[in-house]
Design an enzyme around this catalytic site. Structure first.
Site, PDB file in Angstrom:
ATOM      1  N   SER A 181       0.830  -1.211   0.000  1.00 24.67           N
ATOM      2  CA  SER A 181       0.000   0.000   0.000  1.00 24.67           C
ATOM      3  C   SER A 181       0.855   1.249   0.000  1.00 24.67           C
ATOM      4  O   SER A 181       0.361   2.335  -0.256  1.00 24.67           O
ATOM      5  CB  SER A 181      -0.861   0.045   1.266  1.00 24.67           C
ATOM      6  OG  SER A 181      -1.752  -1.017   1.267  1.00 24.67           O
ATOM      7  N   HIS A 225      -2.057  -3.426  -6.805  1.00 28.62           N
ATOM      8  CA  HIS A 225      -2.651  -3.028  -5.530  1.00 28.62           C
ATOM      9  C   HIS A 225      -4.160  -3.248  -5.475  1.00 28.62           C
ATOM     10  O   HIS A 225      -4.943  -2.451  -5.992  1.00 28.62           O
ATOM     11  CB  HIS A 225      -2.304  -1.547  -5.266  1.00 28.62           C
ATOM     12  CG  HIS A 225      -2.693  -1.078  -3.902  1.00 28.62           C
ATOM     13  ND1 HIS A 225      -3.205   0.170  -3.654  1.00 28.62           N
ATOM     14  CD2 HIS A 225      -2.649  -1.700  -2.697  1.00 28.62           C
ATOM     15  CE1 HIS A 225      -3.454   0.290  -2.367  1.00 28.62           C
ATOM     16  NE2 HIS A 225      -3.126  -0.815  -1.769  1.00 28.62           N
ATOM     17  N   GLU A 244      -5.301  -0.863  -8.428  1.00 23.54           N
ATOM     18  CA  GLU A 244      -4.347   0.144  -8.903  1.00 23.54           C
ATOM     19  C   GLU A 244      -3.132  -0.585  -9.482  1.00 23.54           C
ATOM     20  O   GLU A 244      -2.560  -1.447  -8.812  1.00 23.54           O
ATOM     21  CB  GLU A 244      -3.885   1.043  -7.752  1.00 23.54           C
ATOM     22  CG  GLU A 244      -4.910   2.068  -7.338  1.00 23.54           C
ATOM     23  CD  GLU A 244      -4.409   2.971  -6.201  1.00 23.54           C
ATOM     24  OE1 GLU A 244      -4.524   4.195  -6.334  1.00 23.54           O
ATOM     25  OE2 GLU A 244      -3.917   2.449  -5.190  1.00 23.54           O
ATOM     26  N   ASN A 259      -5.142   5.972  -1.624  1.00 22.16           N
ATOM     27  CA  ASN A 259      -4.732   6.332  -0.260  1.00 22.16           C
ATOM     28  C   ASN A 259      -4.189   7.753  -0.160  1.00 22.16           C
ATOM     29  O   ASN A 259      -4.265   8.373   0.893  1.00 22.16           O
ATOM     30  CB  ASN A 259      -3.699   5.329   0.270  1.00 22.16           C
ATOM     31  CG  ASN A 259      -4.373   4.019   0.664  1.00 22.16           C
ATOM     32  OD1 ASN A 259      -5.523   4.011   1.074  1.00 22.16           O
ATOM     33  ND2 ASN A 259      -3.664   2.914   0.515  1.00 22.16           N
TER      34      ASN A 259
HETATM   35  N1  LIG Z   1      -5.227  -4.699   4.678  1.00 21.71           N
HETATM   36  C1  LIG Z   1      -5.523  -3.853   3.712  1.00 21.71           C
HETATM   37  O1  LIG Z   1      -6.553  -3.165   3.745  1.00 21.71           O
HETATM   38  C2  LIG Z   1      -4.617  -3.742   2.511  1.00 21.71           C
HETATM   39  C3  LIG Z   1      -5.130  -3.163   1.341  1.00 21.71           C
HETATM   40  C4  LIG Z   1      -4.311  -3.119   0.203  1.00 21.71           C
HETATM   41  C5  LIG Z   1      -3.011  -3.618   0.280  1.00 21.71           C
HETATM   42  N2  LIG Z   1      -2.532  -4.154   1.447  1.00 21.71           N
HETATM   43  C6  LIG Z   1      -1.168  -4.688   1.446  1.00 21.71           C
HETATM   44  O2  LIG Z   1      -1.227  -6.102   1.355  1.00 21.71           O
HETATM   45  C7  LIG Z   1      -0.117  -6.686   2.034  1.00 21.71           C
HETATM   46  C8  LIG Z   1      -0.607  -7.696   3.034  1.00 21.71           C
HETATM   47  O3  LIG Z   1      -1.459  -7.074   3.954  1.00 21.71           O
HETATM   48  P1  LIG Z   1      -2.539  -7.903   4.811  1.00 21.71           P
HETATM   49  O4  LIG Z   1      -3.499  -6.902   5.335  1.00 21.71           O
HETATM   50  O5  LIG Z   1      -3.034  -9.072   4.026  1.00 21.71           O
HETATM   51  O6  LIG Z   1      -1.601  -8.426   6.010  1.00 21.71           O
HETATM   52  P2  LIG Z   1      -1.826  -9.705   6.928  1.00 21.71           P
HETATM   53  O7  LIG Z   1      -1.041  -9.455   8.156  1.00 21.71           O
HETATM   54  O8  LIG Z   1      -3.271 -10.063   7.036  1.00 21.71           O
HETATM   55  O9  LIG Z   1      -1.116 -10.900   6.094  1.00 21.71           O
HETATM   56  C9  LIG Z   1       0.243 -10.954   5.827  1.00 21.71           C
HETATM   57  C10 LIG Z   1       0.648 -12.418   5.685  1.00 21.71           C
HETATM   58  O10 LIG Z   1       1.987 -12.464   5.188  1.00 21.71           O
HETATM   59  C11 LIG Z   1       2.624 -13.551   5.821  1.00 21.71           C
HETATM   60  N3  LIG Z   1       4.060 -13.413   5.717  1.00 21.71           N
HETATM   61  C12 LIG Z   1       4.900 -12.618   6.442  1.00 21.71           C
HETATM   62  N4  LIG Z   1       6.179 -12.802   6.061  1.00 21.71           N
HETATM   63  C13 LIG Z   1       6.149 -13.735   5.070  1.00 21.71           C
HETATM   64  C14 LIG Z   1       7.158 -14.366   4.300  1.00 21.71           C
HETATM   65  N5  LIG Z   1       8.455 -14.081   4.465  1.00 21.71           N
HETATM   66  N6  LIG Z   1       6.795 -15.277   3.377  1.00 21.71           N
HETATM   67  C15 LIG Z   1       5.482 -15.586   3.203  1.00 21.71           C
HETATM   68  N7  LIG Z   1       4.486 -15.032   3.916  1.00 21.71           N
HETATM   69  C16 LIG Z   1       4.810 -14.116   4.845  1.00 21.71           C
HETATM   70  C17 LIG Z   1       2.081 -13.528   7.249  1.00 21.71           C
HETATM   71  O11 LIG Z   1       2.291 -14.777   7.894  1.00 21.71           O
HETATM   72  C18 LIG Z   1       0.616 -13.187   7.008  1.00 21.71           C
HETATM   73  O12 LIG Z   1      -0.171 -14.366   6.852  1.00 21.71           O
HETATM   74  C19 LIG Z   1       0.670  -5.505   2.626  1.00 21.71           C
HETATM   75  O13 LIG Z   1       1.721  -5.183   1.752  1.00 21.71           O
HETATM   76  C20 LIG Z   1      -0.370  -4.400   2.685  1.00 21.71           C
HETATM   77  O14 LIG Z   1       0.197  -3.122   2.593  1.00 21.71           O
HETATM   78  C21 LIG Z   1      -3.317  -4.249   2.555  1.00 21.71           C
END
Ligand SMILES: NC(=O)c1ccc[n+]([C@@H]2O[C@H](COP(=O)([O-])OP(=O)(O)OC[C@H]3O[C@@H](n4cnc5c(N)ncnc54)[C@H](O)[C@@H]3O)[C@@H](O)[C@H]2O)c1
Length: 291
Positions: free
Chosen positions: A119, A140, A152, A190
């Site tokens: 993000s 994204h 995006e 964002n």
């Molecule tokens: N939550 C939102 O609203 C949102 C929206 C758009 C983008 N994002 C982006 O998406 C990404 C994930 O966010 P999320 O909300 O799903 O987080 P989350 O914490 O729900 O999930 C992240 C996952 O990644 C895993 N992980 C960590 N290190 C790892 C590795 N080395 N190898 C494999 N897996 C690994 C964790 O175990 C976890 O299951 C981030 O980059 C975030 O910025 C989030």
């Protein structure tokens, strides 16, 4: 370039949603995370969300079963080498993402496109640490992935046209709509949304309104489906603060200064829905404003 197999790294909130929509659109998906529990949890969320779509008659039971069968969980990052596209959706920390790409690169085929669902981290900087900045871009998705229409697509400074077009074709096959964004802090959604939420918190901080009047005003006065404070609780106040800091640091403009009240909520561990307390308290039957 024809994309058939996609590797999704991270089976959390975003990763499992991405695997869900890819599998429903006939892509073979390899889903990776750090532990079997994380993979199991991710897959059970996909199953639950697909079941909901079946009960609402959006998809058939056969489509659900075929989609589930297309998602192969794996703890071995090496196996993702045999894919045409990687969507990295692991924890939002640059060191984590760099380490993943470093481990993955020796196993990747030359044609494989690398993308990140980040993000807020610079796509150009992530790309520069890989062997293929021209085949690297931001992919994204919005949360919740199965429901939100927008994706995006963010080009790094080196991203080539072929890579952009291949990713655009994937977005279209998912039935979603792409917005093309340049690689500047927080991209488009964002960049606009977070300062609005931050301003709503300032409005609360300065006592111009309370939680109810601020959210009510934006719903009835600007036709927003959700008030900004309610939305902040949904996104997570830690995430909102982190994105404000990225805007503040990356654009070096005081207009992006995070509101001290937002910082205080995060310090208290009141992060919104996920901790049951934020601008609203979710521990009872109905949410109660905390200010
Ligand atoms: N939550 C939102 O609203 C949102 C929206 C758009 C983008 N994002 C982006 O998406 C990404 C994930 O966010 P999320 O909300 O799903 O987080 P989350 O914490 O729900 O999930 C992240 C996952 O990644 C895993 N992980 C960590 N290190 C790892 C590795 N080395 N190898 C494999 N897996 C690994 C964790 O175990 C976890 O299951 C981030 O980059 C975030 O910025 C989030």
């Amino acid at each position: 370039m024809d994309i058939k197999r996609v590797g999704v790294i991270g089976a959390g909130q975003m990763g499992n949603g991405i695997a869900h929509v890819l599998a429903l659109a006939d892509y073979d998906v390899l889903l990776n995370d750090l532990s079997q529990e994380a993979l199991d949890r991710g897959l059970s969320v996909v199953r639950k969300n697909l079941d909901r779509q079946v009960s609402r008659e959006k998809i058939t039971a056969e489509e659900r079963d075929a989609a589930m069968a297309r998602i192969i969980p794996t703890l071995d990052l090496k196996e993702l080498g045999q894919t045409d596209l990687i969507i990295e959706a692991a924890t939002e920390r640059e060191t984590v993402k760099n380490a993943i790409f470093e481990d993955l690169l020796p196993h990747l085929q030359p044609h494989t496109i690398l993308t990140s669902n980040t993000s807020s981290i610079s796509i150009t900087r992530l790309a520069s640490r890989t062997d293929r900045p021209e085949k690297f871009m931001g992919f994204h998705f919005m949360n919740p992935v199965p429901l939100m229409q927008l994706v995006e697509l963010i080009r790094g400074i080196a991203t080539d046209e072929e890579t952009y077009k291949a990713c655009l074709a994937v977005v279209e096959k998912l039935g979603k709509t792409a917005a093309s964004a340049e690689d500047f802090p927080a991209f488009i959604v964002n960049r606009i949304l977070m300062p609005m939420i931050n301003e709503a918190v300032y409005t609360l901080y300065e006592g111009v309104g309370n939680v109810q009047s601020i959210d009510g005003s934006m719903k009835l006065g600007a036709n927003h489906p959700m008030g900004p404070l309610e939305l902040a609780d949904f996104i997570g106040l830690d995430t909102c603060l982190a994105i404000m800091n990225v805007l503040h640091d990356g654009l070096a403009d005081t207009k992006y200064r995070p509101c001290p009240l937002l910082t205080k909520y995060v310090e208290a561990g009141w992060l919104g829905r996920k901790t049951q307390r934020g601008f609203y308290d979710y521990r009872g039957e109905t949410p109660v404003p905390t200010r």
